[in-house]
Design a protein around this motif. Structure first.
Motif, PDB file in Angstrom:
ATOM      1  N   LYS A 106       4.125   1.046  -7.662  1.00 53.69           N
ATOM      2  CA  LYS A 106       5.434   0.427  -7.433  1.00 53.69           C
ATOM      3  C   LYS A 106       5.604   0.002  -5.982  1.00 53.69           C
ATOM      4  O   LYS A 106       6.143  -1.071  -5.703  1.00 53.69           O
ATOM      5  N   TYR A 107       5.147   0.819  -5.056  1.00 51.57           N
ATOM      6  CA  TYR A 107       5.224   0.422  -3.647  1.00 51.57           C
ATOM      7  C   TYR A 107       4.419  -0.848  -3.412  1.00 51.57           C
ATOM      8  O   TYR A 107       4.886  -1.785  -2.771  1.00 51.57           O
ATOM      9  N   ALA A 108       3.187  -0.872  -3.948  1.00 50.24           N
ATOM     10  CA  ALA A 108       2.284  -2.007  -3.715  1.00 50.24           C
ATOM     11  C   ALA A 108       2.792  -3.295  -4.343  1.00 50.24           C
ATOM     12  O   ALA A 108       2.568  -4.377  -3.803  1.00 50.24           O
ATOM     13  N   THR A 109       3.456  -3.193  -5.488  1.00 47.30           N
ATOM     14  CA  THR A 109       3.942  -4.402  -6.173  1.00 47.30           C
ATOM     15  C   THR A 109       5.361  -4.776  -5.765  1.00 47.30           C
ATOM     16  O   THR A 109       5.885  -5.779  -6.235  1.00 47.30           O
ATOM     17  N   GLY A 110       5.985  -3.972  -4.913  1.00 44.98           N
ATOM     18  CA  GLY A 110       7.335  -4.284  -4.450  1.00 44.98           C
ATOM     19  C   GLY A 110       8.424  -3.932  -5.446  1.00 44.98           C
ATOM     20  O   GLY A 110       9.538  -4.430  -5.334  1.00 44.98           O
ATOM     21  N   ASP A 111       8.122  -3.073  -6.412  1.00 43.65           N
ATOM     22  CA  ASP A 111       9.097  -2.678  -7.437  1.00 43.65           C
ATOM     23  C   ASP A 111       9.921  -1.468  -7.008  1.00 43.65           C
ATOM     24  O   ASP A 111      10.265  -0.622  -7.835  1.00 43.65           O
ATOM     25  N   VAL A 112      10.238  -1.373  -5.725  1.00 44.69           N
ATOM     26  CA  VAL A 112      10.986  -0.231  -5.210  1.00 44.69           C
ATOM     27  C   VAL A 112      12.164  -0.746  -4.397  1.00 44.69           C
ATOM     28  O   VAL A 112      12.021  -1.670  -3.605  1.00 44.69           O
ATOM     29  N   ARG A 113      13.297  -0.136  -4.610  1.00 47.77           N
ATOM     30  CA  ARG A 113      14.481  -0.486  -3.824  1.00 47.77           C
ATOM     31  C   ARG A 113      14.513   0.380  -2.578  1.00 47.77           C
ATOM     32  O   ARG A 113      13.811   1.360  -2.461  1.00 47.77           O
ATOM     33  N   ARG A 114      15.388   0.023  -1.687  1.00 48.45           N
ATOM     34  CA  ARG A 114      15.628   0.779  -0.456  1.00 48.45           C
ATOM     35  C   ARG A 114      14.363   0.951   0.391  1.00 48.45           C
ATOM     36  O   ARG A 114      13.990   2.065   0.753  1.00 48.45           O
ATOM     37  N   ILE A 115      13.732  -0.155   0.682  1.00 51.16           N
ATOM     38  CA  ILE A 115      12.618  -0.116   1.625  1.00 51.16           C
ATOM     39  C   ILE A 115      12.956  -1.044   2.787  1.00 51.16           C
ATOM     40  O   ILE A 115      13.705  -2.010   2.635  1.00 51.16           O
ATOM     41  N   LYS A 116      12.425  -0.722   3.944  1.00 53.02           N
ATOM     42  CA  LYS A 116      12.716  -1.500   5.154  1.00 53.02           C
ATOM     43  C   LYS A 116      11.768  -2.678   5.331  1.00 53.02           C
ATOM     44  O   LYS A 116      12.145  -3.709   5.863  1.00 53.02           O
ATOM     45  N   THR A 117      10.510  -2.476   4.920  1.00 56.01           N
ATOM     46  CA  THR A 117       9.485  -3.509   5.092  1.00 56.01           C
ATOM     47  C   THR A 117       8.611  -3.586   3.850  1.00 56.01           C
ATOM     48  O   THR A 117       8.544  -2.650   3.061  1.00 56.01           O
ATOM     49  N   ARG A 118       7.965  -4.705   3.694  1.00 60.65           N
ATOM     50  CA  ARG A 118       7.054  -4.911   2.574  1.00 60.65           C
ATOM     51  C   ARG A 118       5.801  -4.046   2.729  1.00 60.65           C
ATOM     52  O   ARG A 118       5.348  -3.779   3.839  1.00 60.65           O
ATOM     53  N   PHE A 119       5.236  -3.619   1.602  1.00 59.83           N
ATOM     54  CA  PHE A 119       4.008  -2.818   1.589  1.00 59.83           C
ATOM     55  C   PHE A 119       2.875  -3.626   2.220  1.00 59.83           C
ATOM     56  O   PHE A 119       2.820  -4.854   2.068  1.00 59.83           O
ATOM     57  N   PRO A 120       1.963  -2.967   2.929  1.00 61.05           N
ATOM     58  CA  PRO A 120       0.846  -3.694   3.551  1.00 61.05           C
ATOM     59  C   PRO A 120       0.030  -4.474   2.515  1.00 61.05           C
ATOM     60  O   PRO A 120      -0.082  -4.067   1.361  1.00 61.05           O
ATOM     61  N   SER A 121      -0.547  -5.560   2.961  1.00 63.13           N
ATOM     62  CA  SER A 121      -1.406  -6.356   2.086  1.00 63.13           C
ATOM     63  C   SER A 121      -2.719  -5.627   1.855  1.00 63.13           C
ATOM     64  O   SER A 121      -3.237  -4.961   2.751  1.00 63.13           O
TER      65      SER A 121
END
Length: 193
Positions: A106-121
């Motif tokens: 979920k972190y890697a695909t961006g399926d998480v709310r309440r994050i400050k920055t996008r997951f690293p590529s």
């Protein structure tokens, strides 16, 4: 003194490709703090838990010990560095804080709310993408995915994995420069611009 856990992967000399033949020499050279993998002919993996003043000192002393035991061996890479989501989940759960494989996805695909920055590529894409461990830990720490009491442990693992990543990159550059000197210099110039 701090404790550092890391892996060294070596290609063995063609004159003696049996990893078991090197066990005594490794022990006598000071690798008594490593579990030695002997499953693949021509290669060995050493899983170190080494005491040292810093991560580079731990890596340097372990590499020196292995090279003293196996003088014609070739360091292939150091780990942990590039890991898939399952490996990231397992390593982080073991060393810092429980995180499931599903949460990592979920972190890697961006399926998480309440994050400050996008997951690293991912640094290696394809059917099994790979991420640099130091980038993932920094992201998780920045986005509040670890408890505050884990800050010191997270920083230590970031420092170790960044040292490992740098060592692997320098080793890759040296190998490329030896095989393709002109191309390596042109690529270095391009990277600087």
């Amino acid at each position: 003194m701090n404790e550092y856990v890391f892996q060294l992967y070596y290609q063995l000399p063609e004159s003696e490709p049996d990893p078991e033949a090197w066990l005594d020499a490794l022990f006598e050279a000071g690798c008594d703090d490593a579990l030695v993998g002997v499953a693949v002919a021509g290669h060995t993996a050493l899983d170190f838990t080494r005491q040292a003043q810093g991560p580079l000192a731990a890596l340097r002393s372990a590499i020196d010990d292995v090279e003293r035991a196996i003088p014609n061996g070739r360091l292939v890479c150091v780990g942990p560095d590039l890991l898939n989501l399952s490996e990231l989940s397992a390593l982080l759960s073991e060393r810092l804080s429980k995180v499931s494989r599903q949460a990592m996805r979920k972190y890697a695909t961006g399926d998480v709310r309440r994050i400050k920055t996008r997951f690293p590529s991912a640094r290696v894409s394809g059917s099994t993408p790979l991420w640099h461990l130091d980038e993932v830990i920094k992201w998780m720490r920045h986005n509040g995915k670890f408890e505050p009491e884990m800050a010191e442990s997270a920083d230590a693992l970031i420092e170790l994995s960044a040292a490992i990543r740098t060592l692997n990159a320098l080793d890759e550059y040296a190998a490329s420069r030896a095989a393709y000197p002109d191309l390596a210099e042109q690529a270095l110039d391009l990277a600087r611009s």
